[in-house]
Enzyme design. Structure first.
Site, PDB file in Angstrom:
ATOM      1  CE  LYS A 179      55.322   7.777  52.555  1.00 13.75           C
ATOM      2  NZ  LYS A 179      56.249   7.138  51.598  1.00 13.75           N
ATOM      3  CD  GLU A 254      46.205  13.709  38.247  1.00 12.72           C
ATOM      4  OE1 GLU A 254      45.817  12.742  37.551  1.00 12.72           O
ATOM      5  OE2 GLU A 254      45.642  14.815  38.216  1.00 12.72           O
ATOM      6  CB  CYS A 288      49.648   6.298  35.840  1.00 11.44           C
ATOM      7  SG  CYS A 288      50.400   7.867  35.385  1.00 11.44           S
ATOM      8  CD  GLU A 389      47.089   1.461  37.518  1.00  7.23           C
ATOM      9  OE1 GLU A 389      47.594   2.339  36.788  1.00  7.23           O
ATOM     10  OE2 GLU A 389      46.800   1.657  38.715  1.00  7.23           O
TER      11      GLU A 389
END
Length: 487
Positions: A179, A254, A288, A389
């Site tokens: 996906k 992750e 990231c 973040e």
């Protein structure tokens, strides 16, 4: 209204491109020009996912019986197809996600290298002979595939991240239900076409597009899916982990990062400035491992700050297809609004903007989701822009009086993905290595940078404490069998 002149991209199930069982589609929009539609992407239903998972389950029966070197040969063929189509895939990626064409081409070629690396892993040892206490027995280990693997990936690396999950899954004998992020599903389709052209057996790899709430959640809950590998936000990752744990499926997460760079008093400032800009602002900060916090010793703070601002003022923001563009747009309107919201929070908390801070208003950029590279001064560690973040081109400068202060601040977040330091002092380097809670440490180099042959993953809320890539990948995609043979 859906234009009949623009292609609608289909699911790939059991070796065929199939229409979803729903008629719902959404446009994939160029973030540099919101009036440029790359294609329409299907919003599939749980029925479509059911077809894909059944196909993967049935295909696994024969795929796992092939030798690993034979499975590796298929990956070599996929790599050749990806390399042949690299220019086309890179251009689609730039139009769909926004990163510059040179970055997109580099990522695509990295995907080629990932496929070839894991193709070679098919020739490596997967077990050990272990001495038995019985001198008439042979005891050894081998590894077996876990079964059907669900692969859920984000939009920021639409070629590299799927491939560093799919390639090891396949070479170790698993089949895949993939996906992709809706925002980059056209790019994902181009990648899956390379698997089709390489002639993989039907059902070995399947792709279903759709929402996370339906297709993502369906993958997490489906009894045919034995393992889930996910990259994305920590909020969604927690739900993936909880859902997988509830039914006993293996999972790998992750997630986010709030990555610091420490600039010590003895650092090469020009090198540190270049790496801070590259690590924090390339790909519009949408990595990231991107640098987000810049912890600079007070003795060189003002000099570093001025050098940084001088360089940032030279950066060209624009359409990633233009050869002179250094930084492209945010990947979507939602992402742009999120970044602008964080900038406003920084202002409200008392941080000072030294550069940027606004949506770009140049006439040629008004149809896109462009934001200025932004630098904050007077940042405190407890501010949201130093804790959360942002996933955008925002740097938070924090003044420190010692390496000990810098190490404490570096660890003062819930994430622990990557970190870097600039210093020429071996004592500083060893303290950094020993004290920083992050899975990827880089010395005199930017925080953003992952090599495919090395383990990658984070600490704290950045991961589920597993590692991807390199030979570490087999730990997730296989299970160990111990065999005892008595004469």
């Amino acid at each position: 209204m859906v234009s009949t002149l623009i292609k609608t991209y289909k699911n790939f199930i059991n070796g065929e491109w199939k229409n979803a069982t729903t008629e719902h589609v959404e446009a994939s929009i160029n973030p540099a020009d919101k009036f440029d539609i790359i294609g329409y992407v299907q919003k599939s239903s749980i029925v479509d996912l059911e077809q894909a998972t059944y196909s993967a389950k049935e295909a696994h029966k024969q795929w796992k019986k092939l030798s690993a070197p034979v499975r590796g040969e298929y990956l070599y063929k996929v790599a050749s197809q990806l390399e042949k189509n690299a220019d086309d895939i890179a251009e689609v990626m730039t139009r769909e996600m926004g990163k510059t064409l040179s970055e997109a081409k580099g990522e695509t070629l990295r995907g080629v290298a990932i496929l070839r690396y894991f193709a070679g892993e098919g020739m490596r040892s997967i077990g050990d002979v272990i001495p038995s206490t019985d001198n008439e027995a042979l005891m050894f280990t081998t590894r077996v595939p876990i079964g059907v693997v669900g692969v859920i990936t984000p939009w920021n690396f639409p070629v590299a991240i799927p491939l560093w999950k799919i390639a090891p899954a396949l070479v170790y004998g698993n089949t895949v239900v993939f996906k992709p992020a809706q925002e980059t599903a056209v790019t994902a389709t181009k990648v899956i076409q390379c698997f089709e052209e390489a002639g993989l057996p039907k059902g070995v790899i399947n792709m279903v597009t759709g929402s996370g709430a339906i297709i993502g959640q369906g993958i997490v809950e489906h009894p045919y899916i034995n393992g889930i590998t996910f990259t994305g936000s920590d909020e969604v990752g927690k739900l993936v982990g909880e859902g997988a744990l509830a039914r006993g499926a293996k999972y790998q997460l992750e997630m986010g990062g709030k990555n610091p760079v420490i600039v010590a008093e003895d650092a090469d400032l020009d090198l540190a400035v270049e790496a801070t800009i590259s690590g924090g602002l390339r790909s519009t900060g949408q990595k990231c491992t991107a640098t987000s916090r810049v912890l600079v010793h007070s003795g060189i703070y003002d000099e570093f700050k001025q050098k940084l601002l001088n360089k940032i003022k030279e950066l060209k923001v624009g359409n990633g297809l233009n050869s002179d563009t250094w930084m492209g747009p945010c990947a979507s309107e939602n992402q742009l609004n999120s970044v602008l919201s964080f900038i406003q929070k920084g202002i409200q908390e008392g941080a000072k903007i030294l550069h940027g801070g606004k949506q770009c208003d140049a006439e040629e950029l008004r149809n896109g989701f462009f934001v200025e590279p932004t630098v904050f001064d007077n940042v405190k560690s407890n501010m949201k822009i130093a804790q959360e973040e942002i996933f955008g081109p925002v740097l938070a400068l924090i003044k420190v009086d010692s390496l000990e202060d810098a190490l404490d601040i570096a660890n003062d977040v819930k994430y622990g993905l990557s970190a870097s330091i600039f210093t020429t002092n071996i004592s500083n380097i060893l303290s950094f290595i020993n004290e920083v809670d992050a899975g990827l440490l880089r010395i005199n180099s930017e925080s953003a940078g992952v090599e495919l042959q090395a383990p990658f993953g984070g600490m704290k809320l950045s991961s589920s404490h597993s590692r991807e890539q390199g030979q570490a990948a087999k730990e997730f995609f296989t299970a160990i069998k111990t065999i005892f043979i008595k004469r």
